[in-house]
Design a protein around this motif. Sequence first.
Motif, PDB file in Angstrom:
ATOM      1  N   ILE A  80       0.847  -1.201   0.000  1.00  0.00           N
ATOM      2  CA  ILE A  80       0.000   0.000   0.000  1.00  0.00           C
ATOM      3  C   ILE A  80       0.879   1.246   0.000  1.00  0.00           C
ATOM      4  O   ILE A  80       0.658   2.195  -0.773  1.00  0.00           O
TER       5      ILE A  80
ATOM      6  N   LEU B  22      -6.119   3.991   4.429  1.00  0.00           N
ATOM      7  CA  LEU B  22      -6.683   4.294   3.110  1.00  0.00           C
ATOM      8  C   LEU B  22      -7.968   5.109   3.229  1.00  0.00           C
ATOM      9  O   LEU B  22      -8.368   5.790   2.291  1.00  0.00           O
TER      10      LEU B  22
ATOM     11  N   VAL C 184      -9.407  -5.525  -8.192  1.00  0.00           N
ATOM     12  CA  VAL C 184      -9.198  -4.834  -6.916  1.00  0.00           C
ATOM     13  C   VAL C 184      -9.567  -5.714  -5.723  1.00  0.00           C
ATOM     14  O   VAL C 184      -9.348  -5.319  -4.574  1.00  0.00           O
TER      15      VAL C 184
ATOM     16  N   TYR D  17      -4.289  -7.562  -3.410  1.00  0.00           N
ATOM     17  CA  TYR D  17      -5.144  -6.387  -3.347  1.00  0.00           C
ATOM     18  C   TYR D  17      -5.346  -5.980  -1.889  1.00  0.00           C
ATOM     19  O   TYR D  17      -5.184  -6.789  -0.977  1.00  0.00           O
TER      20      TYR D  17
ATOM     21  N   THR E 167      -8.354  -1.926  -3.595  1.00  0.00           N
ATOM     22  CA  THR E 167      -7.211  -1.208  -4.149  1.00  0.00           C
ATOM     23  C   THR E 167      -6.249  -2.206  -4.778  1.00  0.00           C
ATOM     24  O   THR E 167      -5.849  -3.176  -4.127  1.00  0.00           O
TER      25      THR E 167
ATOM     26  N   LEU F 164      -7.303   3.267  -6.534  1.00  0.00           N
ATOM     27  CA  LEU F 164      -7.260   3.322  -5.074  1.00  0.00           C
ATOM     28  C   LEU F 164      -8.672   3.461  -4.530  1.00  0.00           C
ATOM     29  O   LEU F 164      -9.386   4.396  -4.869  1.00  0.00           O
ATOM     30  N   ARG F 165      -9.087   2.513  -3.710  1.00  0.00           N
ATOM     31  CA  ARG F 165     -10.404   2.529  -3.051  1.00  0.00           C
ATOM     32  C   ARG F 165     -11.535   2.518  -4.087  1.00  0.00           C
ATOM     33  O   ARG F 165     -12.478   3.315  -4.027  1.00  0.00           O
ATOM     34  N   TYR F 166     -11.462   1.586  -5.004  1.00  0.00           N
ATOM     35  CA  TYR F 166     -12.479   1.459  -6.048  1.00  0.00           C
ATOM     36  C   TYR F 166     -13.724   0.795  -5.470  1.00  0.00           C
ATOM     37  O   TYR F 166     -13.658  -0.267  -4.835  1.00  0.00           O
TER      38      TYR F 166
END
Length: 447
Positions: free
Chosen positions: A61, A95, A283, A301, A319, A329-331
């Motif tokens: 990350i 996140l 993701v 992921y 992510t 990122l953070r889908y």
Amino acid sequence: MDEMKVYDSLPVTLQNVACTIEGIRVKRKKYGALTKKYLPDFMERDKWTYAQKCEYRDKQIQRMVEHCYYHVPYYHSLFDKLGIDYKNIKTLDDLKLLPILTKDIVRNHGKELTADNVSERDCYHMHTSGTTGSSLKFLYSKEAYAMQWAEAQRYEQDLELTGNEWNAYFGGRSIVPKECNKPPFYRVNYAMKEVMFSAWHLCEKNYPDYIKGLEKYKPEFWHGYPSSFLPLAQYLIDNNIRLSFSPKYIQLSSENVTEAQLDKMGRAFGTRPIQGYAMTEQVATFREYPDGHMYVIEDLYAVEFLETETPEVYRVVGTNLTNYAMPLLRYDTRDLVRYQETEKGREILHIDGREEDNIKLRSGVIRRLDFVFKDQVNITEAQIVQKSLDLVEFKIVKGKNYTQADEQVLTRDISEYLAGRIDYKIAYVEEIPKTKNGKMKFIVSEV
């Protein structure tokens, strides 16, 4: 004349040759030198504890977030605008400093989400299988693609599959021309020992050919959509037919499935299916293992579970930690699950479907109507269609042995839950239409 028209015009033997040639290309792409390079690392991490996997994930990350700040215009601008220091994002929980990434943002800011230090020549162009106008297109680095398939190969080894077994695919590819009306209703990719069965030709008069194909190759591993397996399972049960073999594994994907449907397929095929969860956006991935437990894959992921209005139901946000070409990122997947923390990892207890699959009431919503089919063994397929805020329609494809008694049980179970909340009707149909990708939605909303 385009390639598919040429393919459709070929005799079956040459279509099998074409499938095999394409299979050679796909096999090299999925299991080539890059995949072999990354496989040992994935195999090593398979031995790690849950805590070790989380520590590794958090380091990835940090690497990805730093890359996004310096090389992805969209994120550089976003971080500066919100006053976020990328160095403060060190763990999965951190996140949450970032806003959610939606499909619309990806569609409207694709160029800005592309890294400035990655060449398109080193990437694949990917797209999701959305309805017309809703498909997403994005870049996927060859390294990320190879890692994806290294993880898949690790999973195959966890299932004690060698990759040399015959496998059967039941899905949405137009592998048999749709206008074809004579068998065989499958084609063979000899390069990958794969028998590809058409999802479009499944019907009463064609089932014997599907059985013939299965008996000829006796594939040990089956994979595909539940809506392709279920009609065949019902046919076997209705006609008291038993295959001469049972597959080692049946893996389901892309559609929701109920416990009753899993039991039905288990009775029909002699093997209870396992479920998998993944998506083109890459993701989040969940894997079910032979012991029946499904876990989050932590070393590929960063998966978050966000609370919803429904207790113990969480929204999946993911992510990608490997695709430096076009990081997400953070889908927001818009998928819903139930899960629990265990010593082995985060265990998925149930995949609840999509947020938009709620039945909407004039006050509130209803989720998970699948249980009304729990006692139904003579229904081949079913779909719930919300016609309005006042009416839900249950589309039913009857099995051979469906009787008035089955209807009475179904009516009783629906009424017990919906009475006074929303009106309903039962509509018997010959078949339930699939999407252009061969999938079937369990819940359809016209509201």
